[in-house]
Design an enzyme around this catalytic site. Sequence first.
Site, PDB file in Angstrom:
ATOM      1  N   LYS A 119      14.248  -4.152  -7.906  1.00  0.00           N
ATOM      2  CA  LYS A 119      13.962  -2.752  -7.582  1.00  0.00           C
ATOM      3  C   LYS A 119      15.222  -2.121  -7.002  1.00  0.00           C
ATOM      4  CE  LYS A 119      10.458  -0.049  -5.017  1.00  0.00           C
ATOM      5  NZ  LYS A 119       9.229  -0.149  -4.190  1.00  0.00           N
ATOM      6  N   SER A 142       2.783  -0.634  -2.931  1.00  0.00           N
ATOM      7  CA  SER A 142       3.739  -0.452  -4.031  1.00  0.00           C
ATOM      8  C   SER A 142       4.089  -1.678  -4.856  1.00  0.00           C
ATOM      9  CB  SER A 142       5.029   0.154  -3.499  1.00  0.00           C
ATOM     10  OG  SER A 142       4.851   1.519  -3.331  1.00  0.00           O
ATOM     11  N   SER A 182       5.174   2.337  -5.840  1.00  0.00           N
ATOM     12  CA  SER A 182       6.482   2.828  -6.205  1.00  0.00           C
ATOM     13  C   SER A 182       7.311   1.828  -7.018  1.00  0.00           C
ATOM     14  CB  SER A 182       7.256   3.187  -4.944  1.00  0.00           C
ATOM     15  OG  SER A 182       7.458   2.029  -4.145  1.00  0.00           O
TER      16      SER A 182
HETATM   17  N1  GLN Z   1       1.963   5.121  -2.386  1.00  0.00           N
HETATM   18  C1  GLN Z   1       2.290   4.923  -1.011  1.00  0.00           C
HETATM   19  C2  GLN Z   1       3.234   6.000  -0.560  1.00  0.00           C
HETATM   20  O1  GLN Z   1       3.472   6.879  -1.307  1.00  0.00           O
HETATM   21  C3  GLN Z   1       2.883   3.555  -0.801  1.00  0.00           C
HETATM   22  C4  GLN Z   1       4.253   3.449  -1.304  1.00  0.00           C
HETATM   23  C5  GLN Z   1       4.852   2.093  -1.041  1.00  0.00           C
HETATM   24  O2  GLN Z   1       4.147   1.110  -0.841  1.00  0.00           O
HETATM   25  N2  GLN Z   1       6.169   2.066  -1.011  1.00  0.00           N
HETATM   26  O3  GLN Z   1       3.726   6.004   0.512  1.00  0.00           O
END
Ligand code: GLN
Length: 489
Positions: free
Chosen positions: A76, A175, A151
């Site tokens: 990532k 995410s 994400s």
């Molecule tokens: N969808 C969640 C957010 O927008 C979690 C994102 C994540 O785990 N990085 O914050």
Amino acid sequence: MITDSLQALARALATKEVSSVELTRQYLDRIARRNPQLNAFISIDEATSLAQAGAADERLAKGEGGPLTGIPIAHKDIFCAQGWLTTCASKMLSNFVSPYDAAVIARFKAAGAVLLGKTNMDEFAMGSSNETSFYGAVKNPWDATRVPGGSSGGSAAAVAAGLAAAATGTDTGGSIRQPAALCNLTGMKPTYGVVSRYGMIAFASSLDQAGPLAHSAADCALLLNTMAGFDERDSTSVERPREDYGRELTADAGSRPLAGLKIGLPAEFFDDGCSPEVMHLVEAAIAEYRQLGAETVAVSLPSMQLSVAAYYVIAPAEASSNLARFDGVRYGYRAPEYQDLNEMYSKSRAQGFGAEVKRRILIGTYVLSHGYYDAYYLQAQRIRRLIAKDFAKAFQQCDVILGPTSPSTAFKLGEKAADPVQMYLSDIYTIAVNLAGLPALSIPCGFADGLPAGLQLIGDYFTESRLLNVAHRYQQVSDWHLQRPAGFS
Ligand code: GLN
């Protein structure tokens, strides 16, 4: 030669059926072919990847190396990698070449894995659909009109489409698990502190945790063995004896390998917030677990319903502080024209950050400001404590907690982009786990209208090896995780 399991690839490398250079070349060719459509990668550096593969082949020829030596893995783009563009999918870092390796990158390097490329993601990991990336949305390999989740959507799409053998992700509120669910992968968020956050660009430091994305629990165990470990450069890294996360997977436990295991089913996971198609598949998986010898018990997590609200105070609060470092001075984007220092800061940040990131910074600054701190931030911290207590109570009655990972299968690109609250609700089943700091994983549990669904398993602190085993036993009697989207090979 693109086979599925990391063990199979390791065997092929060990027996010289294939070299790491050949394997890496095959993945790079597939990336060249498929990535223009999927947009799963932000950067590829063929020469560097092939040089690493060459070095891995030398190690293998000398009979050195471990289970990941020579295997191409995607990371990532939140992990700093020396000499690589490291953008966190933001315009703010679109010119940032990292001078050092994150702990996770260094560990894979030491293990001899090949860095295959840096994957697309939501900007600064803020999102559930991979649509907030400065580099454009990622497409779901199961249906290119749909999101891969976020994400860590680029990592998930890359592995699901066969563009990488495995990948890393980070999970602040879901995410890793949510994109795993939407792309038919196994993805694990370890206990907070198990994997070092050194060199992992911070979103919400008290919640962020790195973990693996792969096809199976067995593969995730191998990856976690490499990723996990104490690091004095991360003050929240946990100092514990080394463990083999795959140690329970090899035992021959007969036809009822999970006899004695108590699976907790929280009422809050089985309400009408989940789509009936996903719920149907989760119920079928529960029946399978009973066949494997597990028994189910009803548990309750009453404060879980407050988790999304608490998270969207705590995570933005921490993000607003973490992102203060991006000021156009030390690194990253600087506005080309400005009159004075203040205008340089404000223009650089106004131009460098996308809309969702700005929304989080605004919320975070607000909830931390004088007069609102007690009303929002402290209240959210209290809820966080209650959620952790709920889990502690539930784990007195059961060994693992089971439920859906995501309330729906992959949604259409653009479907929730205009409605942040709808988007935030995609993490309704995953966020409480981060607030409590617990380990959890998502495994494939079937398809609804051709789209994969994920089953979530949550464990008590540091029970990664048991969680992986519970996932693995299901994967031995099911073949959902072996399904591949059209165009895979
Ligand atoms: N969808 C969640 C957010 O927008 C979690 C994102 C994540 O785990 N990085 O914050």
